[in-house]
Design a protein around this motif. Sequence first.
Motif, PDB file in Angstrom:
ATOM      1  N   GLY A  57      43.906  -1.024  21.950  1.00 50.73           N
ATOM      2  CA  GLY A  57      42.549  -1.197  22.470  1.00 50.73           C
ATOM      3  C   GLY A  57      41.769   0.100  22.470  1.00 50.73           C
ATOM      4  O   GLY A  57      40.577   0.122  22.137  1.00 50.73           O
ATOM      5  N   LEU A  58      42.434   1.192  22.816  1.00 44.86           N
ATOM      6  CA  LEU A  58      41.763   2.491  22.810  1.00 44.86           C
ATOM      7  C   LEU A  58      41.403   2.924  21.391  1.00 44.86           C
ATOM      8  O   LEU A  58      40.321   3.478  21.163  1.00 44.86           O
ATOM      9  N   VAL A  59      42.291   2.654  20.447  1.00 44.94           N
ATOM     10  CA  VAL A  59      42.003   3.000  19.056  1.00 44.94           C
ATOM     11  C   VAL A  59      40.809   2.191  18.545  1.00 44.94           C
ATOM     12  O   VAL A  59      39.892   2.738  17.923  1.00 44.94           O
ATOM     13  N   VAL A  60      40.795   0.899  18.821  1.00 44.91           N
ATOM     14  CA  VAL A  60      39.678   0.053  18.386  1.00 44.91           C
ATOM     15  C   VAL A  60      38.379   0.513  19.042  1.00 44.91           C
ATOM     16  O   VAL A  60      37.341   0.632  18.379  1.00 44.91           O
ATOM     17  N   ALA A  61      38.418   0.794  20.334  1.00 44.70           N
ATOM     18  CA  ALA A  61      37.220   1.273  21.025  1.00 44.70           C
ATOM     19  C   ALA A  61      36.733   2.594  20.421  1.00 44.70           C
ATOM     20  O   ALA A  61      35.526   2.794  20.239  1.00 44.70           O
ATOM     21  N   GLY A  62      37.658   3.474  20.104  1.00 43.20           N
ATOM     22  CA  GLY A  62      37.282   4.747  19.495  1.00 43.20           C
ATOM     23  C   GLY A  62      36.625   4.554  18.141  1.00 43.20           C
ATOM     24  O   GLY A  62      35.617   5.201  17.832  1.00 43.20           O
ATOM     25  N   PHE A  63      37.176   3.656  17.314  1.00 41.75           N
ATOM     26  CA  PHE A  63      36.568   3.388  16.008  1.00 41.75           C
ATOM     27  C   PHE A  63      35.181   2.764  16.148  1.00 41.75           C
ATOM     28  O   PHE A  63      34.258   3.092  15.408  1.00 41.75           O
ATOM     29  N   VAL A  64      35.023   1.868  17.120  1.00 36.37           N
ATOM     30  CA  VAL A  64      33.719   1.231  17.327  1.00 36.37           C
ATOM     31  C   VAL A  64      32.689   2.279  17.751  1.00 36.37           C
ATOM     32  O   VAL A  64      31.570   2.317  17.223  1.00 36.37           O
ATOM     33  N   ILE A  65      33.058   3.124  18.690  1.00 37.73           N
ATOM     34  CA  ILE A  65      32.135   4.179  19.131  1.00 37.73           C
ATOM     35  C   ILE A  65      31.807   5.114  17.977  1.00 37.73           C
ATOM     36  O   ILE A  65      30.636   5.468  17.757  1.00 37.73           O
ATOM     37  N   TYR A  66      32.812   5.502  17.218  1.00 43.42           N
ATOM     38  CA  TYR A  66      32.582   6.377  16.069  1.00 43.42           C
ATOM     39  C   TYR A  66      31.640   5.720  15.062  1.00 43.42           C
ATOM     40  O   TYR A  66      30.696   6.341  14.575  1.00 43.42           O
ATOM     41  N   TYR A  67      31.893   4.449  14.754  1.00 44.95           N
ATOM     42  CA  TYR A  67      31.062   3.747  13.791  1.00 44.95           C
ATOM     43  C   TYR A  67      29.614   3.642  14.283  1.00 44.95           C
ATOM     44  O   TYR A  67      28.672   3.852  13.515  1.00 44.95           O
ATOM     45  N   MET A  68      29.440   3.322  15.567  1.00 40.91           N
ATOM     46  CA  MET A  68      28.091   3.195  16.119  1.00 40.91           C
ATOM     47  C   MET A  68      27.348   4.528  16.053  1.00 40.91           C
ATOM     48  O   MET A  68      26.170   4.572  15.702  1.00 40.91           O
ATOM     49  N   LEU A  69      28.019   5.609  16.405  1.00 44.32           N
ATOM     50  CA  LEU A  69      27.366   6.917  16.388  1.00 44.32           C
ATOM     51  C   LEU A  69      27.152   7.394  14.955  1.00 44.32           C
ATOM     52  O   LEU A  69      26.140   8.021  14.656  1.00 44.32           O
ATOM     53  N   ARG A  70      28.088   7.111  14.083  1.00 43.09           N
ATOM     54  CA  ARG A  70      27.992   7.549  12.684  1.00 43.09           C
ATOM     55  C   ARG A  70      26.828   6.857  11.981  1.00 43.09           C
ATOM     56  O   ARG A  70      26.136   7.462  11.181  1.00 43.09           O
TER      57      ARG A  70
END
Length: 64
Positions: free
Chosen positions: A48-61
Motif C-alpha cells: 500500500g505504501l509503494v502504491v501510494a508513493g507511485f500515485v503521489i509521484y505520478y501526480m506531481l510528475r
Amino acid sequence: MNNTIWMALGLVLVLEGLGPMFFPRAWRRMIQTMTQLPDSTLRRYGGGLVVAGFVIYYMLRSRM
C-alpha cells in the motif's frame, strides 16, 4: 538520477527520523507491535505504501 528524486528521498529520511528523535518510547512500541504482525499483513502495508508513493509521484510528475 533526477535531483527531485534525491530531494524526495532526503525528505523521507528527515520525516522517518523525527519519530525516534522526538517520541522514542512510542516509536519503540510501534516497532515492537509490528514485529508481532503476520508477514502477510506487513506485505499489505508495504504494498500500500509503494502504491501510494507511485500515485503521489505520478501526480506531481504530471504537473511539472
